[in-house]
Design a protein around this motif. Structure first.
Motif, PDB file in Angstrom:
ATOM      1  N   TYR A 175       0.830  -1.214   0.000  1.00 20.07           N
ATOM      2  CA  TYR A 175       0.000   0.000   0.000  1.00 20.07           C
ATOM      3  C   TYR A 175       0.861   1.260   0.000  1.00 20.07           C
ATOM      4  CZ  TYR A 175      -4.224  -2.716   1.030  1.00 20.07           C
ATOM      5  OH  TYR A 175      -5.276  -3.591   0.970  1.00 20.07           O
ATOM      6  N   THR A 176       1.998   1.202   0.667  1.00 17.84           N
ATOM      7  CA  THR A 176       2.873   2.368   0.701  1.00 17.84           C
ATOM      8  C   THR A 176       3.453   2.634  -0.681  1.00 17.84           C
ATOM      9  OG1 THR A 176       3.476   1.888   2.997  1.00 17.84           O
ATOM     10  CG2 THR A 176       4.901   3.393   1.783  1.00 17.84           C
ATOM     11  N   THR A 225       3.248   7.856   0.671  1.00 12.50           N
ATOM     12  CA  THR A 225       1.853   7.785   1.114  1.00 12.50           C
ATOM     13  C   THR A 225       1.554   6.344   1.486  1.00 12.50           C
ATOM     14  OG1 THR A 225       0.957   7.343  -1.105  1.00 12.50           O
ATOM     15  CG2 THR A 225       1.106   9.661  -0.413  1.00 12.50           C
ATOM     16  N   ASN A 226       0.585   6.158   2.377  1.00 15.19           N
ATOM     17  CA  ASN A 226       0.154   4.815   2.753  1.00 15.19           C
ATOM     18  C   ASN A 226      -1.352   4.740   2.562  1.00 15.19           C
ATOM     19  OD1 ASN A 226       0.090   2.213   3.796  1.00 15.19           O
ATOM     20  ND2 ASN A 226      -0.063   2.908   5.909  1.00 15.19           N
ATOM     21  N   LEU A 227      -1.745   4.622   1.303  1.00 15.55           N
ATOM     22  CA  LEU A 227      -3.149   4.683   0.928  1.00 15.55           C
ATOM     23  C   LEU A 227      -3.516   3.504   0.025  1.00 15.55           C
ATOM     24  CD1 LEU A 227      -3.167   8.438  -0.156  1.00 15.55           C
ATOM     25  CD2 LEU A 227      -3.939   7.553   2.047  1.00 15.55           C
ATOM     26  N   LYS A 228      -4.739   3.012   0.200  1.00 12.33           N
ATOM     27  CA  LYS A 228      -5.215   1.944  -0.675  1.00 12.33           C
ATOM     28  C   LYS A 228      -5.781   2.575  -1.942  1.00 12.33           C
ATOM     29  CE  LYS A 228      -7.976  -2.293  -0.657  1.00 12.33           C
ATOM     30  NZ  LYS A 228      -8.964  -3.124   0.092  1.00 12.33           N
ATOM     31  N   LYS A 229      -4.851   3.044  -2.794  1.00 14.65           N
ATOM     32  CA  LYS A 229      -5.219   3.666  -4.062  1.00 14.65           C
ATOM     33  C   LYS A 229      -4.371   3.061  -5.169  1.00 14.65           C
ATOM     34  CE  LYS A 229      -6.980   8.125  -2.461  1.00 14.65           C
ATOM     35  NZ  LYS A 229      -6.878   9.607  -2.603  1.00 14.65           N
ATOM     36  N   ASN A 269       6.180   2.733   7.657  1.00 15.68           N
ATOM     37  CA  ASN A 269       6.265   2.933   6.209  1.00 15.68           C
ATOM     38  C   ASN A 269       7.696   2.769   5.724  1.00 15.68           C
ATOM     39  OD1 ASN A 269       3.533   3.532   5.889  1.00 15.68           O
ATOM     40  ND2 ASN A 269       3.853   5.732   6.222  1.00 15.68           N
TER      41      ASN A 269
END
Length: 234
Positions: A11-12, A29-33, A190
């Motif tokens: 995710y990172t 960033t540490n986002l599920k995108k 992260n």
């Protein structure tokens, strides 16, 4: 040496620019995108902010896995394309090694980075710093977290665990290892792309065309396809 590092293995999402012994810039960033639509704009924005052009780069370092099958593939594909286009060396670094380096440099003991692999399994390995250099003590592998904890129980030393997926497996680790287990703070979870760049900066480049990710295991879809085709032949 000017180094661009890329990590999309989980995710990172992280990219960094290293210029000699100076970290020029870092984006995390540490986002599920979707990394596939975010990583190139992140690289472009960072390079613009650091007043650096693609032609200035002298090496590409990428987190080569293990981790998310799609995430690892995205990072490696972009890194290979950039290295080939710019005609500069490409270096792959274990995603787990990069994670271990992000928080374990001054830990007096071994470091066990981990990523969740579902069904109670983890991707993990064992690393240790000696005289400023990181070494692999046990190779990257895939196994049940309870089995890994039992293996580490045999070691007479503190173990530092690091990774954003720690909360999933921490109860099992604590139950088995007790005070032997040390857990990194949330601000250390992260993976730092600047650490990744530093790890790969002085390593030899690899053949771009034959370079492949280290998934450790086949993607589930690929594994099911192979199994189904074997059954058809029987």
């Amino acid at each position: 040496m000017k180094v661009l590092s890329i990590d999309t293995s989980n995710y990172t999402l992280g990219v960094a620019l290293l210029d000699g012994d100076q970290v020029k810039g870092e984006y995390i960033t540490n986002l599920k995108k979707n990394h596939s639509v975010r990583v190139m704009p992140a690289i472009e924005s960072l390079m613009n902010d650091c007043d650096m052009k693609p032609a200035d780069l002298e090496k590409i370092v990428v987190a080569k896995g293990p981790g998310s099958y799609t995430g690892v593939r995205i990072g490696v594909t972009i890194a290979k394309t950039l290295a080939w286009t710019l005609n500069i060396p490409l270096v792959g670094v274990s995603s787990l090694e990069g994670s271990a380096a992000s928080a374990g440099r001054y830990f007096d003991g071994c470091i066990s980075p981990l990523f969740d692999a579902r069904r109670g399994q983890i991707y993990t390995g064992l690393y240790q710093y000696r005289q400023g250099q990181i070494y692999s003590i046990q190779k990257d592998q895939l196994l049940l977290s309870k089995d890994w904890a039992a293996i580490l129980k045999e070691r007479d030393e503190k173990i530092l665990f690091i990774g954003n997926d720690l909360p999933i497996h921490q109860p099992i680790i604590e139950e088995t290892l007790g005070g032997q287990a040390v857990f990194a703070e949330i601000t250390e979870q992260n993976p730092r792309p600047s650490e990744l760049a530093l790890l790969g900066r002085d390593r030899e480049g690899e053949d771009i065309h034959s370079f492949v990710p280290n998934y450790i295991r086949l993607a589930e879809a690929e594994s099911n396809w192979i199994k189904a085709n074997k059954e058809k032949k029987i």
